[in-house]
Design a protein around this motif. Structure first.
Motif, short mmCIF file in Angstrom:
data_model
loop_
_atom_site.label_atom_id
_atom_site.label_comp_id
_atom_site.label_asym_id
_atom_site.label_seq_id
_atom_site.Cartn_x
_atom_site.Cartn_y
_atom_site.Cartn_z
N VAL A 50 47.13 56.87 81.59
CA VAL A 50 47.67 55.98 82.61
C VAL A 50 47.81 56.82 83.87
CG1 VAL A 50 49.58 54.52 83.31
CG2 VAL A 50 48.89 54.58 80.90
N LYS A 51 47.02 56.52 84.88
CA LYS A 51 47.05 57.27 86.14
C LYS A 51 46.92 58.77 85.89
CE LYS A 51 48.10 53.90 89.13
NZ LYS A 51 47.53 53.70 90.44
N GLY A 52 46.09 59.15 84.93
CA GLY A 52 45.83 60.55 84.64
C GLY A 52 46.72 61.19 83.60
N VAL A 53 47.74 60.48 83.15
CA VAL A 53 48.67 61.03 82.15
C VAL A 53 48.30 60.48 80.77
CG1 VAL A 53 51.08 61.17 81.40
CG2 VAL A 53 50.53 61.20 83.84
N ARG A 54 48.00 61.38 79.85
CA ARG A 54 47.68 60.96 78.49
C ARG A 54 48.97 60.84 77.70
NH1 ARG A 54 44.12 64.10 74.03
NH2 ARG A 54 43.89 62.35 72.63
N ILE A 55 49.14 59.72 77.01
CA ILE A 55 50.37 59.44 76.28
C ILE A 55 50.12 59.68 74.80
CG2 ILE A 55 52.12 57.69 75.76
CD1 ILE A 55 51.31 56.44 78.52
N LEU A 56 50.92 60.58 74.23
CA LEU A 56 50.74 60.98 72.83
C LEU A 56 52.09 61.05 72.12
CD1 LEU A 56 48.37 64.07 73.28
CD2 LEU A 56 47.71 61.78 72.49
N THR A 57 52.02 60.92 70.79
CA THR A 57 53.19 61.23 69.98
C THR A 57 53.24 62.75 69.84
OG1 THR A 57 52.01 61.21 67.88
CG2 THR A 57 52.93 59.09 68.64
N PRO A 58 54.41 63.31 69.56
CA PRO A 58 54.45 64.75 69.32
C PRO A 58 53.52 65.17 68.18
CG PRO A 58 56.65 63.94 69.74
CD PRO A 58 55.75 62.73 69.63
N ALA A 59 53.48 64.38 67.12
CA ALA A 59 52.62 64.71 65.98
C ALA A 59 51.15 64.76 66.37
CB ALA A 59 52.83 63.70 64.84
N ASP A 60 50.70 63.78 67.16
CA ASP A 60 49.30 63.78 67.61
C ASP A 60 49.01 64.98 68.51
OD1 ASP A 60 48.64 61.51 66.18
OD2 ASP A 60 48.97 60.16 67.89
N PHE A 61 49.98 65.32 69.37
CA PHE A 61 49.79 66.47 70.24
C PHE A 61 49.62 67.75 69.42
CE2 PHE A 61 51.65 70.18 72.32
CZ PHE A 61 50.84 70.27 73.44
N PHE A 62 50.54 67.98 68.48
CA PHE A 62 50.48 69.20 67.70
C PHE A 62 49.25 69.24 66.80
CE2 PHE A 62 55.11 69.33 68.65
CZ PHE A 62 55.07 70.49 69.41
N ALA A 63 48.85 68.10 66.28
CA ALA A 63 47.66 68.05 65.43
C ALA A 63 46.40 68.41 66.21
CB ALA A 63 47.52 66.67 64.80
N SER A 64 46.37 68.06 67.48
CA SER A 64 45.16 68.30 68.26
C SER A 64 45.22 69.59 69.10
CB SER A 64 44.89 67.11 69.18
OG SER A 64 45.92 66.95 70.12
N HIS A 65 46.40 70.20 69.24
CA HIS A 65 46.52 71.36 70.11
C HIS A 65 46.91 72.66 69.41
CE1 HIS A 65 46.43 68.19 73.12
NE2 HIS A 65 46.09 69.13 73.97
N LEU A 66 47.21 72.59 68.15
CA LEU A 66 47.54 73.81 67.41
C LEU A 66 46.44 74.11 66.41
CD1 LEU A 66 51.36 73.44 66.66
CD2 LEU A 66 50.27 74.83 68.41
N PRO A 67 46.16 75.38 66.21
CA PRO A 67 45.14 75.71 65.21
C PRO A 67 45.61 75.29 63.81
CG PRO A 67 46.20 77.71 66.04
CD PRO A 67 46.74 76.55 66.82
N ALA A 68 44.65 74.92 63.01
CA ALA A 68 44.97 74.52 61.62
C ALA A 68 45.49 75.72 60.86
CB ALA A 68 43.72 73.95 60.95
N ARG A 69 46.51 75.49 60.05
CA ARG A 69 47.07 76.56 59.23
C ARG A 69 46.30 76.64 57.92
NH1 ARG A 69 53.58 75.94 59.76
NH2 ARG A 69 53.69 76.39 61.96
N ARG A 70 46.06 77.85 57.51
CA ARG A 70 45.41 78.08 56.23
C ARG A 70 46.44 78.11 55.13
NH1 ARG A 70 41.13 82.90 57.47
NH2 ARG A 70 40.07 81.84 59.16
N LYS A 71 46.12 77.49 54.02
CA LYS A 71 47.02 77.55 52.85
C LYS A 71 46.74 78.85 52.13
CE LYS A 71 47.60 72.67 52.14
NZ LYS A 71 47.61 71.58 51.17
N LYS A 72 47.80 79.48 51.65
CA LYS A 72 47.65 80.75 50.92
C LYS A 72 47.59 80.50 49.44
CE LYS A 72 49.77 83.58 54.38
NZ LYS A 72 50.76 84.59 54.68
#
Length: 72
Positions: A50-72
């Motif tokens: 909306v007018k250049g601002v992307r609206i996201l849930t915190p979960a969607d933000f973190f899912a798309s902006h943080l590297p995936a964690r590897r399971k040990k």
């Protein structure tokens, strides 16, 4: 709601009066992303810009902006 002088939100944006200042502030400061957990009011806008601002849930933000964690 006037976002900037001479600029208005698209008529398709339907938000309660209490939420309009939140979106307007994000637009005025030229934020890239607005994070909100308000599914009731912002839900239809999730993932949209909306007018250049992307609206996201915190979960969607973190899912798309943080590297995936590897399971040990």
């Amino acid at each position: 709601l006037t976002v900037r002088p001479g600029s208005r939100l698209p008529p398709s944006i339907q938000l309660p009066d209490k939420d309009l200042p939140i979106l307007a502030a994000a637009i005025q400061i030229k934020a890239d992303i607005l994070l909100t957990g308000d599914f009731r009011h912002f839900g239809p806008l999730f993932g949209r810009r909306v007018k250049g601002v992307r609206i996201l849930t915190p979960a969607d933000f973190f899912a798309s902006h943080l590297p995936a964690r590897r399971k040990k």
